[in-house]
Write a protein that holds these residues in place. Sequence first.
Motif: not given
Ligand code: F6R
Length: 614
Positions: A306-309, A352-354, A358, A405-406, A413, A490, A609, A611
Motif C-alpha cells: 500500500c501507499g509508498t510501499s 512490502i510494508s514498513q 498494514t 511520511a515514509s 525497500q 504523494l 503511520k 494503517v
Molecule cells: C506515505 C506512507 C503510506 C504508507 C502506507 C503503507 O508516506 O507512509 O502511504 O506507505 O500506509 O504502510 P506500510 O509500509 O507500513 O505497510
Amino acid sequence: MCGIVGYIGHRPAYPILVKGLKRLEYRGYDSAGVALIDDAQHLNIYKTKGKVSDLEAFTQQKDTSGTIGIAHTRWATHGEPCTANAHPHYSSSGRLALIHNGIIENYAVLREKLQTKGYTFRSSTDTEVLVQLIEYIQDLNQLDLLTAVQLALQEVIGAYAIAILDREHPDQLIAARKSSPLVVGIGQGEFFLASDATPIVEYTDQVVYLDDGEIALIRRDQPLRIVDLNNVECPHEVKTVAMNLGQLEKGGFPHFMLKEIFEQPDCINDCMRGRVNVDGDNVVLSAVIDHKERLLNAKRFVIVACGTSWHAALIGKHLIESFCRIPVEVEYASEFRYRDPVITPDDVVIAISQSGETADTLAAVELAKSRGAFIYGICNAIGSSIPRATHTGSYIHVGPEIGVASTKAFTGQVTVLTMLALTLAREKQTIGQDEYLYIVRQLVRIPEKMKEVLLLNDRIAQLAKIFTYAHNFIYLGRGYSYPVALEGALKLKEISYIHAEGYPAAEMKHGPIALIDAEMPVVVIATQNGLYEKVLSNIQEIKARKGRVIALVTKGDTVVSQIADTCIELPETPECLEPLITTVPLQMLAYHIAVCKGMDVDQPRNLAKSVTVE
Ligand code: F6R
C-alpha cells in the motif's frame, strides 16, 4: 492505527504511559486518554480531544497517581475525534476501563443487544460496546474478568488489541490481540504493554509478541500468563529487542521527517551490511539462498503493498523483470484481497510494508498463503505481524521510522528489492557477470551519492519558498522514474496538503496536459538515461504551454537547463539505481514546502503511520 500503552509495577505509571503515548503518536493523534487506579482503588480516567500534549495539559492539576494504568492515542474510525469518543472507555458501573486498537465490525448488533438489556452508551465508538459487553457477561454469570473477556471476545467479529483495567483488581491488567499488534515488556517486578516495542525499550529489552487469539494475564509480582479464548495455556517465547533510544529521538533536527531523510546514507549502508560483501562484488540475501528452489521455480511474482510501499513495489517489478526475466505483477493489497485473485502454488507473493502491520497487506498475505503461494516479506518493524505471517523475507533494517511520511523506508525497500533481483538473477543466470559486477559496485556507492544530494538541502529550502502559492503540482517520470514521480507527489500531498499528481511523462499528452498553464509547477525527472531524449520532448511540451518546470537532471546536463525554469543536479548513477538518488530531493522539496506553509510535517492531518484498519 491508534496506539495503546499499559503499565503495572512499582513506579508511578502516569509518566511511563504518557512517554509511551508520545512514542506511539505516529499511530494516530486525534485524541488521547489515560486510566489509572490510585492507592485508594479509585479508577481515574482523563481524556481529551487533540494530541498527547493536550492530555498532559489537561491532567496537570489532576490526580495521576497509581502504579497501574492504561493509555491510548486515537486515530478515529467510528465516531468523530472528540472527548466522548476518546479512549479509555468505561463500563456502566464505572468498574472497568478499556482501550482498543482495531475495529469491532459487529458493534451495531452488539450495541443493540446491550441497549435492549438497558445499557446506555456515552460515545459513538465501536469500542464502548466491548467494555459494556464484558461487564454484562461478567455480571450476568458472576464470572472473573478473564473468563468474561474470553466469552465476550468469542462474540466479537473484527480486529482488536485491547487492554482492560478493573478497579476491583488493582493488581492485574488483561490484554488481548486479534489482527492488531500487541507487545508485552517484562521488567524487574514490572510489566509494560504497547502496540509496538518503542515505548518499552527504555525500560527492558525482554518482550513477548502476542499472537492472534491470545490473551495476556499480567499480574503484579507474578509470572506472565498467556491463554487463548478457550483458556488453553499458550507457550510464549521471550525475545530480546535491540533498539537504540537515539533512534527514537529527533537528534537535533526540527522534525523526524528531516532527520529520517538525512539518515538515508547510513540506513542504506545498514540495509546492505552483511549482504553486499566488502569488496562490493557480491550480493547475497540469505532468504533467497535458503529458498532458492521455490523462488527460482516461481512462474510469476506478485507484489502486494500500500501507499509508498506500493511505489517501491513498482520499482521492484522493473528490477525483477529486467534482471531475472520473471513476470511480476504489482497489486494494491486492498484491491487484491477483495477480488478473488488467481493465485496458485506456483506463485511467489512479495509483501512490502514498513510497519509490518498494514491490515490490507496482512490480509493479502493470508489470502495468498491460503492459496498455496510462497510468501516473502520485505518489512522494517522487527517482529511485526507481516514478517511473522510470511514464509521468509528480508528486513530493510533502516531503524524506526517515526515521521508519518515514509522516507528512509522507501529507499530501504528499493535497496532490498535491488539486492533480491541481483541475487535471483545471479542464481538464474539471467544477468551477465560484467553487468552484475557493475551494478553491485554502483549500489555500494549509493550512500556516498546520497550524501552529495543531501548537500542540496539549503538550495531546495530556498526553492520551496517559491512554490507555497501552488494549489496543484504535477510530477512526471518514465521507466524507473515513474514510481519516483508517484512517490514525490504523494510526499507533497500528504504533508503540505497541495494536490499533486504523479504521471508517466508520456501519458501527460492523454489528459493531464490540459491542466498546464503558467501557474502549474511540473517536476520532471530528466536524468540522463535511456529515456532522456523522450523526457526532453515532454519538457518541451510543458514549456510550450508555459508550465513551470523543476527538473531533476544529471550533473553537468546543459540541455535541460536551457529549457527548464529550475534544475536540480544529481550525481550520475545507473538507471536501475536512480530511484535511490532521485527520490531524496523530492522528499526534501515536499518537506520544505510543508514547513514554509506551517504544516505539522510529522503528524499531518487525518493520517496515521500504521494503517491497521481496512
Ligand atoms: C506515505 C506512507 C503510506 C504508507 C502506507 C503503507 O508516506 O507512509 O502511504 O506507505 O500506509 O504502510 P506500510 O509500509 O507500513 O505497510
